[in-house]
Design an enzyme around this catalytic site. Structure first.
Site, mmCIF file in Angstrom:
data_model
loop_
_atom_site.group_PDB
_atom_site.id
_atom_site.type_symbol
_atom_site.label_atom_id
_atom_site.label_comp_id
_atom_site.label_asym_id
_atom_site.label_seq_id
_atom_site.Cartn_x
_atom_site.Cartn_y
_atom_site.Cartn_z
ATOM 1 N N ARG A 50 0.841 -1.211 0.000
ATOM 2 C CA ARG A 50 0.000 0.000 0.000
ATOM 3 C C ARG A 50 0.868 1.249 0.000
ATOM 4 O O ARG A 50 0.584 2.221 -0.702
ATOM 5 C CB ARG A 50 -0.944 -0.018 1.207
ATOM 6 C CG ARG A 50 -1.919 1.139 1.233
ATOM 7 C CD ARG A 50 -3.017 0.943 2.260
ATOM 8 N NE ARG A 50 -2.509 1.032 3.624
ATOM 9 C CZ ARG A 50 -3.239 0.773 4.715
ATOM 10 N NH1 ARG A 50 -4.503 0.402 4.597
ATOM 11 N NH2 ARG A 50 -2.712 0.880 5.920
ATOM 12 N N LYS A 149 -2.600 6.634 1.638
ATOM 13 C CA LYS A 149 -2.586 6.955 3.069
ATOM 14 C C LYS A 149 -1.599 8.103 3.257
ATOM 15 O O LYS A 149 -0.450 7.907 3.655
ATOM 16 C CB LYS A 149 -2.189 5.702 3.865
ATOM 17 C CG LYS A 149 -2.576 5.768 5.318
ATOM 18 C CD LYS A 149 -2.542 4.394 5.937
ATOM 19 C CE LYS A 149 -2.461 4.437 7.445
ATOM 20 N NZ LYS A 149 -3.505 5.205 8.108
ATOM 21 N N GLU A 182 -16.144 5.972 5.853
ATOM 22 C CA GLU A 182 -15.399 5.263 6.906
ATOM 23 C C GLU A 182 -15.429 6.146 8.147
ATOM 24 O O GLU A 182 -16.256 7.045 8.249
ATOM 25 C CB GLU A 182 -13.965 4.988 6.448
ATOM 26 C CG GLU A 182 -13.199 6.251 6.067
ATOM 27 C CD GLU A 182 -11.729 6.015 5.776
ATOM 28 O OE1 GLU A 182 -11.214 4.913 6.016
ATOM 29 O OE2 GLU A 182 -11.071 6.966 5.307
#
Ligand code: PMP
Length: 286
Positions: A50, A149, A182
């Site tokens: 990721r 992220k 989320e």
């Protein structure tokens, strides 16, 4: 606590970065939060995949190969000697001029913090946490893709503050179309009629590694699960709700916007999945 920075493992007081680092000046960078169980780095490859994908997406060259970064991470964990802990792995654009442009930043900065983690108190896992819907929205069109992220957490920080000010532990974040994305630092699931649902990544959720693990565990346990578009209504009327994240693991939600979810206590599906997750992480051996 041990910190890997510029090829050396340092103590907290010695680990410093420049005020000209664009990670600090502009939030230009990416990070991972990873857990250590039984002295092992949990799902390190998934976290690094990721991280490197995020780096490609923002055109950031990580000055080490994925294998090297995995080695440095494990080396820092070994130097710290902890059995249970948390790793914060950060790659920033590095030092540059005061202008926003990243082209004057010749080399990315990398640091790896190995330390403890402040989990929710045990009581929240027994009783469930409370959420509020944040006023701040997640943009899925105009913003940097939420799969990255990135160090741009200000909207999440504001949502978290809103939750705190309302006496809640987490904030539900909706996207511009009103669908649930989320929470400020966790993914979200609901249970209805024995089935599990979680918002689509395209609704503006981080592709959480714990989320993926929980979906795998649900498949193993024969719990039907689906990723789909969900609204607040779907959560208000759920039988159960829980959050997932590397730090929080699986945490039950008992209230959202003042409404009791189901019986207002952790439900059977949540408890089964939390137990399966606990078993999985505790099976990690040195
Ligand atoms: N969403 C956000 C915004 C997060 O910051 C995190 C990580 N704390 C998560 C979801 C959960 O991701 P993971 O399971 O990979 O830790």
């Amino acid at each position: 606590m041990k910190i890997w920075i510029d090829g050396k493992i340092k103590e907290e007081s010695e680990a410093v970065i420049s005020v000209f680092d664009h990670g600090l000046l502009y939030g230009d960078g990416i990070f991972e939060g990873i857990r250590i169980y039984g002295g092992n780095v949990f799902k390190l490859d998934e976290h690094l995949d990721r991280l490197y994908e995020g780096a490609r997406a923002i055109s950031l060259t990580v000055p080490y190969s994925q294998e090297e970064l995995a080695f440095f991470t494990r080396e820092t964990v070994a130097a710290d000697g902890c059995d249970e802990g948390y790793i914060r792995l950060v790659v920033t654009r590095g030092c540059g001029s005061l202008g926003v442009s990243p082209v004057r930043c010749p080399k990315a900065s990398v640091f790896i913090i190995v330390g403890g983690i402040q989990l929710y108190p045990e009581e929240f896992y027994r009783k469930g946490i409370s959420l509020i819907t944040a006023s701040i929205r997640r943009s899925t069109v105009t913003n940097v893709d939420e799969r990255i992220k990135s160090l741009n957490y200000l909207p999440n920080v504001m949502a978290s503050l809103e939750a705190h000010n309302a006496g809640c532990q987490e904030a539900l974040i909706l996207n511009q179309d009103g669908f649930v994305a989320e929470c400020s630092a966790d993914n979200i699931f609901r249970v209805r009629g024995g089935r599990l649902d979680t918002p689509l990544i395209s609704s503006g959720a981080l592709d959480g590694i714990t989320r993926r693990t929980v979906l795998d565990l649900a498949a193993e346990l024969g719990i039907p699960a689906e990723e789909r578009m969900l609204t607040c209504y779907d959560f208000y009327t759920a039988d159960e709700c829980f959050l997932t994240g590397s730090g929080a693991e699986v945490v039950p939600v008992s209230r959202i916007d003042g409404r009791s979810i189901g019986k207002g206590e952790p439900g059977p599906v949540t408890l089964r999945l939390a137990e399966a997750y606990g078993k999985l992480v505790r099976s990690q051996k040195r």
